[in-house]
Design a protein around this motif. Structure first.
Motif, short mmCIF file in Angstrom:
data_model
loop_
_atom_site.label_atom_id
_atom_site.label_comp_id
_atom_site.label_asym_id
_atom_site.label_seq_id
_atom_site.Cartn_x
_atom_site.Cartn_y
_atom_site.Cartn_z
N ALA A 32 31.70 -13.13 27.21
CA ALA A 32 32.56 -12.01 27.60
C ALA A 32 33.90 -12.46 28.18
O ALA A 32 34.02 -13.53 28.79
CB ALA A 32 31.83 -11.14 28.62
N ALA A 33 34.89 -11.59 27.97
CA ALA A 33 36.20 -11.79 28.62
C ALA A 33 36.70 -10.42 29.07
O ALA A 33 36.36 -9.39 28.48
CB ALA A 33 37.19 -12.43 27.66
N CYS A 127 36.97 -14.57 24.28
CA CYS A 127 35.57 -14.39 24.67
C CYS A 127 34.65 -15.35 23.92
O CYS A 127 33.59 -15.71 24.43
CB CYS A 127 35.12 -12.94 24.52
N LEU A 128 35.06 -15.81 22.74
CA LEU A 128 34.22 -16.74 21.98
C LEU A 128 34.00 -18.06 22.72
O LEU A 128 33.08 -18.80 22.42
CB LEU A 128 34.84 -17.04 20.60
N LEU A 298 40.63 -19.57 16.81
CA LEU A 298 39.68 -18.54 17.25
C LEU A 298 39.92 -17.24 16.49
O LEU A 298 38.99 -16.48 16.24
CB LEU A 298 39.85 -18.29 18.76
N THR A 299 41.18 -17.03 16.10
CA THR A 299 41.55 -15.78 15.43
C THR A 299 40.69 -15.56 14.19
O THR A 299 40.15 -14.47 13.98
CB THR A 299 43.04 -15.83 15.02
N GLY A 300 40.56 -16.60 13.39
CA GLY A 300 39.82 -16.47 12.14
C GLY A 300 38.32 -16.37 12.32
O GLY A 300 37.59 -16.12 11.35
N GLU A 322 26.15 -12.65 7.70
CA GLU A 322 27.42 -12.62 6.97
C GLU A 322 28.64 -12.74 7.87
O GLU A 322 29.76 -12.85 7.39
CB GLU A 322 27.53 -11.33 6.13
N VAL A 323 28.46 -12.68 9.19
CA VAL A 323 29.61 -12.71 10.09
C VAL A 323 29.63 -14.02 10.88
O VAL A 323 28.60 -14.61 11.15
CB VAL A 323 29.60 -11.52 11.10
N LEU A 324 30.85 -14.47 11.24
CA LEU A 324 30.97 -15.60 12.13
C LEU A 324 30.77 -15.12 13.56
O LEU A 324 29.92 -15.60 14.29
CB LEU A 324 32.34 -16.26 11.98
N ARG A 325 31.57 -14.15 13.96
CA ARG A 325 31.40 -13.52 15.27
C ARG A 325 31.84 -12.06 15.17
O ARG A 325 32.91 -11.76 14.63
CB ARG A 325 32.27 -14.21 16.34
N THR A 326 31.00 -11.18 15.67
CA THR A 326 31.38 -9.79 15.82
C THR A 326 31.50 -9.51 17.32
O THR A 326 30.70 -10.00 18.11
CB THR A 326 30.37 -8.84 15.14
N VAL A 327 32.54 -8.77 17.70
CA VAL A 327 32.87 -8.61 19.12
C VAL A 327 32.78 -7.14 19.51
O VAL A 327 33.34 -6.27 18.83
CB VAL A 327 34.30 -9.14 19.41
N ILE A 328 32.08 -6.88 20.60
CA ILE A 328 31.97 -5.53 21.15
C ILE A 328 33.12 -5.31 22.13
O ILE A 328 33.43 -6.18 22.96
CB ILE A 328 30.62 -5.37 21.90
#
Ligand code: ZN
Ligand code: ZN
Length: 338
Positions: A32-33, A127-128, A298-300, A322-328
């Motif tokens: 989290a951030a 946040c990653l 990190l953007t990609g 299928e996703v690298l990172r999904t962010v809430i």
């Protein structure tokens, strides 16, 4: 802290899907951030509104592990660990999943879990650094100590794996072989620095890694997934003097067999890497520097964003692989990035 962004980590899914035992109700989310809402007594180095990263790494600063810089295995005791700040409408305590409970509009965490961020860093990307990228890059730089010219294999190309691939590229690894059964993740691995990509469902890994490295196999093989098939036989792809680094966490009852005499004879090592053996105060600023200098992308890595109400959709995306990172985005109505 007011949570502006909290990525879904595969560990969250492991709890939800029952791979790791836990009890419910539970509030998950640990990458989290956001911005400081208020500070507790004794915290005088952070102010309301400061942009910060929150990680699950909680340190007392006084135990033997902390004194030796082994923050990820701190044995300290914390009031937050024994009495969660969360409760339901009847006053029953609800555990903070993985010390954070970031799938919420605000979190209460220990000072040691918080790292101040520069004003110009995008919090959805930053946040990653709270878990996935920290874990992958730390495994490469802290746990294994990859150096220039090394041959690296990364098995599993999700957020942790891509973090490892980028760190190996930054460290100057000569060969970076990325292994993943999903074509989209192999393509991503190439974009982030893999020199070769393999599909474990069709490729003979030992033969392909031998060809890719010119014969010596892997100096460092990182297994970033908890998938059991990824660990079976992995030590066979490690070169003499090399190491197998276990980063992803399989189910607790899964075991592998190795011949100790063969480990000794070939001088191979098996290393566990918890959260990349990271120290937030050291590793987060270094990763921010890499990001700002254009070395760490990190953007990609942010594949999608969702409002808190669509948490189940985000979990389905992670489950699909299928996703690298999904962010809430807990405090966003729409959830879509501009
Ligand atoms: Zn995580
Ligand atoms: Zn400690």
């Amino acid at each position: 802290m007011v949570v502006e962004a909290c990525a879904v980590c595969h560990s969250d899914l492991s709890y939800v899907d029952g791979t790791w035992p836990t009890t419910f109700p539970l509030v998950l989310g640990h990458e989290a951030a956001g911005r400081i809402a208020e500070t507790g007594s004794g915290v005088d180095d952070l102010a309301t509104g400061d942009p910060v990263l929150v990680s699950l790494i909680r340190t007392c600063g006084e135990c033997r592990a902390c004194r030796r810089g082994h923050d990820v295995v701190c044995s300290g005791e914390f009031a937050l660990s024994t009495c969660s700040p969360l409760s339901d409408a009847d006053g029953n305590r609800i555990p903070q999943g993985l010390n954070v409970a970031g799938f919420a509009t605000q979190v209460v965490v220990h000072r040691s879990q918080v790292t101040l961020l520069p004003d110009d860093v995008d919090l959805v990307e930053a946040c990653l650094l709270g878990c996935g990228v920290l874990t992958g890059s730390g495994a490469v730089t802290n746990t294994a100590g990859v150096s220039e010219g090394d041959a690296v294999v990364v098995v599993g190309c999700g957020g942790v794996g891509i973090g490892a691939i980028q760190a190996a590229r930054i460290a100057g690894a000569a060969t970076i072989v990325a292994v993943d059964p999903i074509a989209g993740k192999r393509e991503a691995a190439k974009r982030f620095g893999a020199t070769h990509v393999l599909d474990p469902t069709v490729d003979d890994l030992a033969a392909a890694v031998t060809a890719a490295t010119g014969g010596p196999l892997a100096d460092h093989l990182f297994v970033t997934t908890g998938a059991h098939a990824a660990l079976a036989g992995a030590i066979d792809i490690v070169a003499p003097m090399g190491n197998l680094v276990i980063v992803g966490m399989p189910a607790d009852d899964f075991t592998i067999q190795v011949a100790p005499s063969w480990l000794a004879a070939a001088n191979k090592s098996i290393l566990g890497s918890k959260l990349g053996t990271s120290r937030l105060a050291v590793d987060v600023p270094a990763l921010i520097d890499h990001h700002r200098a254009g070395r760490l992308d990190l953007t990609g890595m942010v594949t999608s964003t969702h409002p808190l109400a669509d948490l189940a959709v985000a979990f389905d995306e992670v489950r699909s692989g299928e996703v690298l990172r999904t962010v809430i985005l807990p405090n966003s109505c729409a959830g879509a990035r501009a």
